[in-house]
Design a protein around this motif. Structure first.
Motif, PDB file in Angstrom:
ATOM      1  N   GLU A   1      78.323 -27.846 -23.325  1.00 17.92           N
ATOM      2  CA  GLU A   1      77.560 -27.318 -21.864  1.00 17.92           C
ATOM      3  C   GLU A   1      76.718 -27.332 -21.770  1.00 17.92           C
ATOM      4  O   GLU A   1      75.539 -27.596 -20.944  1.00 17.92           O
ATOM      5  CB  GLU A   1      79.067 -26.014 -21.588  1.00 17.92           C
ATOM      6  N   ALA A   2      75.599 -26.449 -22.880  1.00 21.21           N
ATOM      7  CA  ALA A   2      74.844 -26.259 -22.837  1.00 21.21           C
ATOM      8  C   ALA A   2      73.680 -27.324 -22.794  1.00 21.21           C
ATOM      9  O   ALA A   2      72.773 -27.753 -22.783  1.00 21.21           O
ATOM     10  CB  ALA A   2      73.887 -24.479 -23.706  1.00 21.21           C
ATOM     11  N   ILE A   3      73.869 -28.002 -23.675  1.00 16.15           N
ATOM     12  CA  ILE A   3      73.505 -29.689 -23.862  1.00 16.15           C
ATOM     13  C   ILE A   3      73.508 -30.392 -23.326  1.00 16.15           C
ATOM     14  O   ILE A   3      72.658 -31.399 -22.560  1.00 16.15           O
ATOM     15  CB  ILE A   3      74.732 -30.148 -25.456  1.00 16.15           C
ATOM     16  N   ASP A   4      75.346 -30.771 -22.292  1.00 18.55           N
ATOM     17  CA  ASP A   4      74.739 -31.039 -21.289  1.00 18.55           C
ATOM     18  C   ASP A   4      74.665 -31.067 -20.589  1.00 18.55           C
ATOM     19  O   ASP A   4      73.685 -31.823 -18.966  1.00 18.55           O
ATOM     20  CB  ASP A   4      76.395 -31.411 -21.061  1.00 18.55           C
ATOM     21  N   ILE A   5      73.829 -30.321 -19.928  1.00 22.74           N
ATOM     22  CA  ILE A   5      73.157 -29.256 -18.560  1.00 22.74           C
ATOM     23  C   ILE A   5      71.915 -29.796 -19.047  1.00 22.74           C
ATOM     24  O   ILE A   5      70.948 -30.150 -17.931  1.00 22.74           O
ATOM     25  CB  ILE A   5      73.221 -27.677 -18.673  1.00 22.74           C
TER      26      ILE A   5
ATOM     27  N   ASN B   1      75.292 -17.812 -16.896  1.00 26.00           N
ATOM     28  CA  ASN B   1      75.752 -18.347 -15.668  1.00 26.00           C
ATOM     29  C   ASN B   1      74.809 -19.511 -15.194  1.00 26.00           C
ATOM     30  O   ASN B   1      74.949 -20.821 -14.849  1.00 26.00           O
ATOM     31  CB  ASN B   1      74.455 -17.152 -14.420  1.00 26.00           C
ATOM     32  N   GLY B   2      73.930 -20.417 -16.750  1.00 27.37           N
ATOM     33  CA  GLY B   2      73.627 -21.581 -16.593  1.00 27.37           C
ATOM     34  C   GLY B   2      72.155 -21.792 -15.899  1.00 27.37           C
ATOM     35  O   GLY B   2      71.968 -22.787 -16.008  1.00 27.37           O
ATOM     36  N   GLU B   3      71.721 -20.639 -15.742  1.00 29.27           N
ATOM     37  CA  GLU B   3      70.603 -21.181 -14.954  1.00 29.27           C
ATOM     38  C   GLU B   3      69.487 -21.310 -15.721  1.00 29.27           C
ATOM     39  O   GLU B   3      69.996 -21.387 -17.660  1.00 29.27           O
ATOM     40  CB  GLU B   3      69.584 -20.053 -14.411  1.00 29.27           C
TER      41      GLU B   3
ATOM     42  N   GLY C   1      69.692 -33.602 -49.529  1.00 29.92           N
ATOM     43  CA  GLY C   1      68.948 -32.345 -49.309  1.00 29.92           C
ATOM     44  C   GLY C   1      68.839 -31.914 -47.518  1.00 29.92           C
ATOM     45  O   GLY C   1      68.399 -30.985 -47.621  1.00 29.92           O
ATOM     46  N   GLU C   2      69.300 -33.438 -46.935  1.00 30.01           N
ATOM     47  CA  GLU C   2      68.769 -33.769 -45.707  1.00 30.01           C
ATOM     48  C   GLU C   2      70.183 -32.681 -45.231  1.00 30.01           C
ATOM     49  O   GLU C   2      71.433 -32.761 -45.363  1.00 30.01           O
ATOM     50  CB  GLU C   2      68.531 -35.238 -44.954  1.00 30.01           C
ATOM     51  N   VAL C   3      69.741 -31.977 -43.367  1.00 26.72           N
ATOM     52  CA  VAL C   3      70.837 -31.821 -43.037  1.00 26.72           C
ATOM     53  C   VAL C   3      71.326 -32.647 -42.011  1.00 26.72           C
ATOM     54  O   VAL C   3      70.315 -33.773 -41.385  1.00 26.72           O
ATOM     55  CB  VAL C   3      70.188 -30.447 -42.040  1.00 26.72           C
ATOM     56  N   THR C   4      72.911 -33.065 -42.293  1.00 22.35           N
ATOM     57  CA  THR C   4      72.908 -33.910 -41.608  1.00 22.35           C
ATOM     58  C   THR C   4      74.347 -33.514 -40.659  1.00 22.35           C
ATOM     59  O   THR C   4      74.604 -33.668 -39.733  1.00 22.35           O
ATOM     60  CB  THR C   4      74.114 -34.671 -42.551  1.00 22.35           C
ATOM     61  N   ASP C   5      74.195 -32.045 -40.738  1.00 23.67           N
ATOM     62  CA  ASP C   5      74.680 -31.620 -38.924  1.00 23.67           C
ATOM     63  C   ASP C   5      75.105 -30.114 -39.071  1.00 23.67           C
ATOM     64  O   ASP C   5      74.434 -29.883 -40.019  1.00 23.67           O
ATOM     65  CB  ASP C   5      76.940 -31.878 -39.394  1.00 23.67           C
ATOM     66  N   GLU C   6      74.777 -29.491 -37.472  1.00 24.05           N
ATOM     67  CA  GLU C   6      74.467 -28.298 -38.072  1.00 24.05           C
ATOM     68  C   GLU C   6      75.315 -27.709 -36.486  1.00 24.05           C
ATOM     69  O   GLU C   6      75.251 -28.019 -35.204  1.00 24.05           O
ATOM     70  CB  GLU C   6      72.836 -28.140 -37.361  1.00 24.05           C
ATOM     71  N   GLN C   7      76.682 -26.821 -36.569  1.00 26.87           N
ATOM     72  CA  GLN C   7      77.047 -26.517 -35.234  1.00 26.87           C
ATOM     73  C   GLN C   7      76.747 -24.627 -35.282  1.00 26.87           C
ATOM     74  O   GLN C   7      77.035 -24.451 -36.386  1.00 26.87           O
ATOM     75  CB  GLN C   7      78.690 -26.866 -35.973  1.00 26.87           C
ATOM     76  N   ILE C   8      76.740 -24.156 -34.413  1.00 30.82           N
ATOM     77  CA  ILE C   8      76.163 -23.044 -34.071  1.00 30.82           C
ATOM     78  C   ILE C   8      77.963 -22.473 -33.211  1.00 30.82           C
ATOM     79  O   ILE C   8      78.265 -23.225 -31.935  1.00 30.82           O
ATOM     80  CB  ILE C   8      75.423 -23.155 -33.120  1.00 30.82           C
ATOM     81  N   GLU C   9      78.406 -21.183 -34.350  1.00 28.93           N
ATOM     82  CA  GLU C   9      78.972 -20.743 -33.331  1.00 28.93           C
ATOM     83  C   GLU C   9      78.737 -19.154 -32.704  1.00 28.93           C
ATOM     84  O   GLU C   9      78.602 -18.522 -33.673  1.00 28.93           O
ATOM     85  CB  GLU C   9      80.808 -20.334 -34.245  1.00 28.93           C
ATOM     86  N   LEU C  10      79.022 -18.864 -31.581  1.00 23.34           N
ATOM     87  CA  LEU C  10      78.128 -17.695 -30.880  1.00 23.34           C
ATOM     88  C   LEU C  10      79.529 -16.792 -32.027  1.00 23.34           C
ATOM     89  O   LEU C  10      80.334 -16.328 -31.721  1.00 23.34           O
ATOM     90  CB  LEU C  10      77.969 -17.687 -29.455  1.00 23.34           C
ATOM     91  N   LYS C  11      78.925 -14.820 -31.484  1.00 20.12           N
ATOM     92  CA  LYS C  11      79.416 -14.264 -32.131  1.00 20.12           C
ATOM     93  C   LYS C  11      79.707 -14.026 -30.314  1.00 20.12           C
ATOM     94  O   LYS C  11      81.613 -13.093 -30.569  1.00 20.12           O
ATOM     95  CB  LYS C  11      79.253 -13.032 -33.089  1.00 20.12           C
ATOM     96  N   THR C  12      79.405 -13.757 -29.664  1.00 21.41           N
ATOM     97  CA  THR C  12      79.725 -13.147 -28.050  1.00 21.41           C
ATOM     98  C   THR C  12      79.949 -13.915 -27.648  1.00 21.41           C
ATOM     99  O   THR C  12      79.581 -14.613 -27.371  1.00 21.41           O
ATOM    100  CB  THR C  12      78.550 -11.976 -27.949  1.00 21.41           C
ATOM    101  N   GLN C  13      81.201 -14.411 -26.830  1.00 15.58           N
ATOM    102  CA  GLN C  13      81.868 -15.160 -26.118  1.00 15.58           C
ATOM    103  C   GLN C  13      81.103 -15.197 -24.971  1.00 15.58           C
ATOM    104  O   GLN C  13      81.076 -14.069 -24.201  1.00 15.58           O
ATOM    105  CB  GLN C  13      83.033 -15.151 -25.893  1.00 15.58           C
ATOM    106  N   THR C  14      80.928 -16.701 -24.771  1.00 12.17           N
ATOM    107  CA  THR C  14      79.579 -17.140 -23.730  1.00 12.17           C
ATOM    108  C   THR C  14      80.242 -17.929 -22.072  1.00 12.17           C
ATOM    109  O   THR C  14      81.089 -18.507 -22.917  1.00 12.17           O
ATOM    110  CB  THR C  14      78.767 -16.619 -23.901  1.00 12.17           C
ATOM    111  N   PRO C  15      80.436 -18.073 -20.767  1.00 12.30           N
ATOM    112  CA  PRO C  15      80.744 -18.603 -20.287  1.00 12.30           C
ATOM    113  C   PRO C  15      80.557 -20.316 -20.246  1.00 12.30           C
ATOM    114  O   PRO C  15      81.157 -21.401 -20.317  1.00 12.30           O
ATOM    115  CB  PRO C  15      80.767 -18.394 -18.282  1.00 12.30           C
ATOM    116  N   ILE C  16      79.061 -20.525 -20.829  1.00 12.42           N
ATOM    117  CA  ILE C  16      78.208 -21.155 -20.893  1.00 12.42           C
ATOM    118  C   ILE C  16      78.795 -21.713 -23.088  1.00 12.42           C
ATOM    119  O   ILE C  16      78.337 -20.855 -23.918  1.00 12.42           O
ATOM    120  CB  ILE C  16      76.779 -22.009 -20.443  1.00 12.42           C
TER     121      ILE C  16
END
Length: 286
Positions: free
Chosen positions: A217-221, A264-266, A198-213
């Motif tokens: 990229e957010a993880i890298d920042i 804007n990546g701030e 029952g362990e969560v082995t992977d989680e991916q998030i897909e935004l409904k609103t497309q954003t520049p970041i």
């Protein structure tokens, strides 16, 4: 005398009629409440994509053997409720049956064989390895391979995730898992759940609103600002602005939260360290 015989015959006929009607009522009602074999097979196929190889029926259950890419499994279906009560590998089931047969044979053999003395028992226990024996053949127990049901997976996830559960599908891979899709206000969440733990082995998030970041990229920042291990990741709307909220544990066991503006990546860095008065609790960086 004639009247007495007539009365006796009439009573016997009435008794037989009542008995037959009672039997039809009792057994007919019970069978009507149970699911059919075809319905049980369909329930199994809806949950596990495979081929039905064999069905064994008893009073309360259907034992359905289904062939999946990783092997054959026995699925136990409750006749009354249609629930999947258990799933285990076919090899495990065969091993259990052989073990039960061997125990019965050993009990019969012990009745005909003279009991050895205590000294003989001691010598035998020292010389025999820690395995079960059936004559000249060793029986090696295989680990049981049981999977969680869809209802059990959903019950666990509903305590952790908000939103509407769109789908849940059993994936029979080398390490079987459930693929789960959740729709939230601002995002789609794709999860991989270990079918055994029952362990969560992977989680991916897909935004409904497309954003520049993007999420990557957010993880890298965040990791560029502060190296460490990511403990949590989520997407939130705060005062009308979309943010990635990333929690990191540093090499010094400190907790830091990165709030990254998805437009804007701030970056806003929030340190969670009550013992260090010299650190800024809230600092903004471009």
């Amino acid at each position: 005398m004639k009247e007495r015989i007539i009365w006796m015959l009439g009573g016997a006929i009435i008794t037989v009629v009542v008995f037959v009607l009672a039997q039809q009522f009792l057994f007919g009602t019970t069978s009507a409440e149970q699911i059919s074999q075809e319905e049980a097979e369909q329930i199994v196929l809806d949950t596990y994509s495979g081929d039905i190889e064999e069905v064994i029926e008893d009073v309360k259950h259907y034992s359905i053997k289904v062939k999946l890419p990783s092997g054959s499994y026995i699925v136990i279906v409750n006749k009354q409720s249609g629930e999947l009560e258990e799933i285990r590998s076919h090899q495990t089931a065969q091993s259990d049956e052989k073990e039960q047969d061997s125990v019965g044979e050993e009990e019969k053999t012990e009745e005909d064989v003279e009991e050895p003395s205590n000294e003989d028992e001691q010598e035998e226990s020292n010389s025999v390895p820690d395995k079960e024996n059936n004559g000249d053949h060793e029986i090696v127990k295989e680990p049981e391979q049981e999977f969680l049901t869809k209802d059990e997976i959903l019950k666990e996830l509903q305590d952790e995730y908000e939103g509407e559960f769109q789908s849940i599908e059993f994936m029979d891979e080398e390490r079987p898992y459930y693929g789960v899709e959740i729709e939230d206000k601002n995002e789609f969440i794709h999860l991989m759940i270990d079918a055994q733990t029952g362990e969560v082995t992977d989680e991916q998030i897909e935004l409904k609103t497309q954003t520049p970041i993007s999420q990557e990229e957010a993880i890298d920042i965040a990791l560029d600002k502060q190296s460490g291990e990511i403990e949590d990741f989520e997407y939130k709307e705060i005062n009308g602005t979309l943010y990635y909220i990333i929690e990191i544990e540093t090499e010094n066991d400190q907790d830091v939260t990165m709030r990254i503006n998805a437009l804007n990546g701030e970056v806003t860095v929030i340190w969670d360290d009550k013992d260090d008065d010299d650190d800024d609790q809230d600092q903004e960086e471009d």
